[in-house]
Every structure is written in C-alpha cells, then in structure tokens.
Design a protein around this motif. Structure first.
Motif, PDB file in Angstrom:
ATOM      1  N   ASP A   6      34.201  57.517  53.008  1.00  0.00           N
ATOM      2  CA  ASP A   6      35.117  58.121  52.034  1.00  0.00           C
ATOM      3  C   ASP A   6      34.368  58.950  50.985  1.00  0.00           C
ATOM      4  O   ASP A   6      34.901  59.273  49.941  1.00  0.00           O
ATOM      5  CB  ASP A   6      35.981  57.061  51.359  1.00  0.00           C
ATOM      6  N   VAL A   7      33.126  59.288  51.262  1.00  0.00           N
ATOM      7  CA  VAL A   7      32.347  60.137  50.357  1.00  0.00           C
ATOM      8  C   VAL A   7      32.058  61.444  51.086  1.00  0.00           C
ATOM      9  O   VAL A   7      31.320  61.465  52.075  1.00  0.00           O
ATOM     10  CB  VAL A   7      31.037  59.453  49.921  1.00  0.00           C
ATOM     11  N   TYR A   8      32.675  62.496  50.605  1.00  0.00           N
ATOM     12  CA  TYR A   8      32.543  63.810  51.209  1.00  0.00           C
ATOM     13  C   TYR A   8      31.777  64.706  50.246  1.00  0.00           C
ATOM     14  O   TYR A   8      31.284  64.255  49.219  1.00  0.00           O
ATOM     15  CB  TYR A   8      33.927  64.393  51.505  1.00  0.00           C
ATOM     16  N   THR A   9      31.703  65.963  50.552  1.00  0.00           N
ATOM     17  CA  THR A   9      31.034  66.899  49.660  1.00  0.00           C
ATOM     18  C   THR A   9      31.881  67.058  48.400  1.00  0.00           C
ATOM     19  O   THR A   9      32.986  67.597  48.437  1.00  0.00           O
ATOM     20  CB  THR A   9      30.835  68.261  50.340  1.00  0.00           C
ATOM     21  N   TYR A  15      24.970  61.662  43.786  1.00  0.00           N
ATOM     22  CA  TYR A  15      24.823  60.479  42.939  1.00  0.00           C
ATOM     23  C   TYR A  15      25.074  59.198  43.743  1.00  0.00           C
ATOM     24  O   TYR A  15      24.348  58.216  43.611  1.00  0.00           O
ATOM     25  CB  TYR A  15      25.798  60.527  41.755  1.00  0.00           C
ATOM     26  N   VAL A  16      26.095  59.225  44.576  1.00  0.00           N
ATOM     27  CA  VAL A  16      26.395  58.059  45.416  1.00  0.00           C
ATOM     28  C   VAL A  16      25.241  57.791  46.368  1.00  0.00           C
ATOM     29  O   VAL A  16      24.815  56.642  46.557  1.00  0.00           O
ATOM     30  CB  VAL A  16      27.726  58.245  46.179  1.00  0.00           C
ATOM     31  N   GLN A  17      24.709  58.839  46.969  1.00  0.00           N
ATOM     32  CA  GLN A  17      23.573  58.659  47.876  1.00  0.00           C
ATOM     33  C   GLN A  17      22.382  58.067  47.119  1.00  0.00           C
ATOM     34  O   GLN A  17      21.692  57.183  47.624  1.00  0.00           O
ATOM     35  CB  GLN A  17      23.184  60.003  48.517  1.00  0.00           C
ATOM     36  N   ASN A  23      19.361  50.930  46.058  1.00  0.00           N
ATOM     37  CA  ASN A  23      19.905  49.564  46.025  1.00  0.00           C
ATOM     38  C   ASN A  23      20.549  49.192  44.693  1.00  0.00           C
ATOM     39  O   ASN A  23      20.461  48.051  44.254  1.00  0.00           O
ATOM     40  CB  ASN A  23      18.821  48.545  46.389  1.00  0.00           C
ATOM     41  N   LEU A  24      21.185  50.169  44.064  1.00  0.00           N
ATOM     42  CA  LEU A  24      21.863  49.917  42.797  1.00  0.00           C
ATOM     43  C   LEU A  24      23.337  49.615  43.004  1.00  0.00           C
ATOM     44  O   LEU A  24      23.911  48.807  42.288  1.00  0.00           O
ATOM     45  CB  LEU A  24      21.693  51.114  41.856  1.00  0.00           C
ATOM     46  N   MET A  25      23.949  50.314  43.955  1.00  0.00           N
ATOM     47  CA  MET A  25      25.366  50.098  44.258  1.00  0.00           C
ATOM     48  C   MET A  25      25.551  50.101  45.770  1.00  0.00           C
ATOM     49  O   MET A  25      24.820  50.797  46.482  1.00  0.00           O
ATOM     50  CB  MET A  25      26.241  51.202  43.632  1.00  0.00           C
ATOM     51  N   THR A  26      26.534  49.352  46.206  1.00  0.00           N
ATOM     52  CA  THR A  26      26.911  49.342  47.606  1.00  0.00           C
ATOM     53  C   THR A  26      28.370  49.737  47.697  1.00  0.00           C
ATOM     54  O   THR A  26      28.998  50.065  46.691  1.00  0.00           O
ATOM     55  CB  THR A  26      26.721  47.934  48.222  1.00  0.00           C
ATOM     56  N   GLN A 177      31.615  57.952  38.581  1.00  0.00           N
ATOM     57  CA  GLN A 177      31.015  58.183  37.265  1.00  0.00           C
ATOM     58  C   GLN A 177      29.869  57.210  37.015  1.00  0.00           C
ATOM     59  O   GLN A 177      28.831  57.591  36.467  1.00  0.00           O
ATOM     60  CB  GLN A 177      32.078  58.065  36.173  1.00  0.00           C
ATOM     61  N   MET A 178      30.036  55.964  37.431  1.00  0.00           N
ATOM     62  CA  MET A 178      28.965  54.980  37.283  1.00  0.00           C
ATOM     63  C   MET A 178      27.733  55.428  38.054  1.00  0.00           C
ATOM     64  O   MET A 178      26.611  55.340  37.545  1.00  0.00           O
ATOM     65  CB  MET A 178      29.435  53.607  37.784  1.00  0.00           C
ATOM     66  N   ALA A 179      27.922  55.916  39.270  1.00  0.00           N
ATOM     67  CA  ALA A 179      26.794  56.387  40.078  1.00  0.00           C
ATOM     68  C   ALA A 179      26.060  57.522  39.366  1.00  0.00           C
ATOM     69  O   ALA A 179      24.822  57.542  39.321  1.00  0.00           O
ATOM     70  CB  ALA A 179      27.291  56.838  41.452  1.00  0.00           C
ATOM     71  N   ALA A 180      26.807  58.461  38.799  1.00  0.00           N
ATOM     72  CA  ALA A 180      26.186  59.587  38.082  1.00  0.00           C
ATOM     73  C   ALA A 180      25.398  59.092  36.869  1.00  0.00           C
ATOM     74  O   ALA A 180      24.263  59.508  36.634  1.00  0.00           O
ATOM     75  CB  ALA A 180      27.260  60.589  37.657  1.00  0.00           C
TER      76      ALA A 180
END
Length: 190
Positions: A6-9, A15-17, A23-26, A177-180
């Motif tokens: 569910d993560v597209y361009t 940021y998600v990648q 290993n900060l978020m799954t 936003q958290m990922a960024a």
C-alpha cells in the motif's frame, strides 16, 4: 517500496523505505500494509522510540501499576515501560491511564521527539517563532517547547495546502508523517 503493498510513489515513499530499512517501523501486524495515512497511536510511537534506542532491557516496570491500561503481556508493554521510565511518555496520573490505542496529535508527537532527543543527550536548543505557519497560536502551552524545537530542528514544517503551511498542532499524526519525522531526526539531530 517493494516491501508494502500500500506504499506507492508518493511524498512519503522514501521515508517509509528508510524507516523499514533501519528497523524503526514495520507494517501493520499480520499484513503487508504500512497504512501510511492511518493515524499513529501512542503505543506505536512508544514502540518506534524504543526501537530507535535499541530496545534496551526494561527492569523497572512500575508503569504497570502507575497506569492501569498498560499491560506487560502486550506487544507495546516493554516499549511503554521504557518510555515512561525515561519521561519520554507520560500518562494521565489522575486517571491512571495511558490510552495506548489513542491517536497521537502532531503536538504530542513533537513533544515526545523533544523528550527523546533530551534523553539521548542531543542538542535541543533549536527553536522557531513559527513564522509563516498557520494555527501556530493554537499550540498548547504544555507542548510549546517541543513544537518550537521540532519546527526549529526541521522535523516538522506544517501541512501544505494551496500554498499555505498549516502547523495543525491538534491534528492527528499519520504513520507516513512519523516516518518522515524519524528520517529527519536520524539525519539531522545530534
């Protein structure tokens, strides 16, 4: 990303990648979804910060008596105990509740990041006068130092719509936003 279906361009893709690679978020437990537009919860933020700290052993577990809705057997138990012990998160000590599944507002997230930076001994002197940010006057006093630092350190800059950046302090923070914020924190805060 090739990791989440569910993560597209989009603005948040890199940021998600980054948070996944470090290993900060799954993703959302039991799925291949990151749910970038879902609101992040208090328990999830505690877990992310615990991950950033290297998941240290938690020996002091008074949180389980101080806050009646945090349980040792839950996936977030050690993370919340660690964050509580280090004053990164608090609960409402009057009601003895943490509300682990409650959505986190942008000002709450800024304050937690500020406290985490202080815990790590990082420079927390950055500040901002919120110039050009709509709704900055609505930041609650209890969160003001954290939000000024987060804006001054470049972690948050407001949500842009029609050329106007809105701080949205009481708006919910999304997982994207958290990922960024995490990538900006890891790359810029020392």
């Amino acid at each position: 990303t090739t990791v989440f279906d569910d993560v597209y361009t989009d603005w948040y893709t890199s940021y998600v990648q980054y948070v996944y690679n470090n290993n900060l978020m799954t993703g959302i437990k039991g799925t291949e979804h990151f749910a970038p537009n879902a609101n992040i919860t208090k328990a999830q933020v505690a877990q992310v910060l615990y991950n950033m700290a290297g998941q240290p052993e938690v020996t002091e577990k008074t949180v389980f008596t101080a806050l009646t809705d945090v349980y040792a057997g839950e996936w977030y138990g050690d993370a919340v105990a660690w964050a509580f012990n280090n004053s990164i998160v608090t609960g409402d000590l009057n009601t003895k509740k943490f509300n682990p599944n409650a959505d986190v507002t942008r000002e709450q997230l800024a304050l937690m990041m500020f406290r985490y930076a202080g815990f790590k001994g990082y420079d927390v002197t950055a500040t901002s006068d919120f110039a050009g940010l709509k709704n900055a006057e609505n930041v609650n006093n209890w969160a003001l130092d954290g939000v000024k630092w987060a804006v001054g350190a470049g972690l948050i800059s407001g949500v842009e719509k029609n050329g106007v950046k809105d701080l949205q302090p009481q708006g919910n923070a999304s997982r994207a936003q958290m990922a960024a914020i995490l990538q900006r924190f890891c790359e810029n805060v020392k």
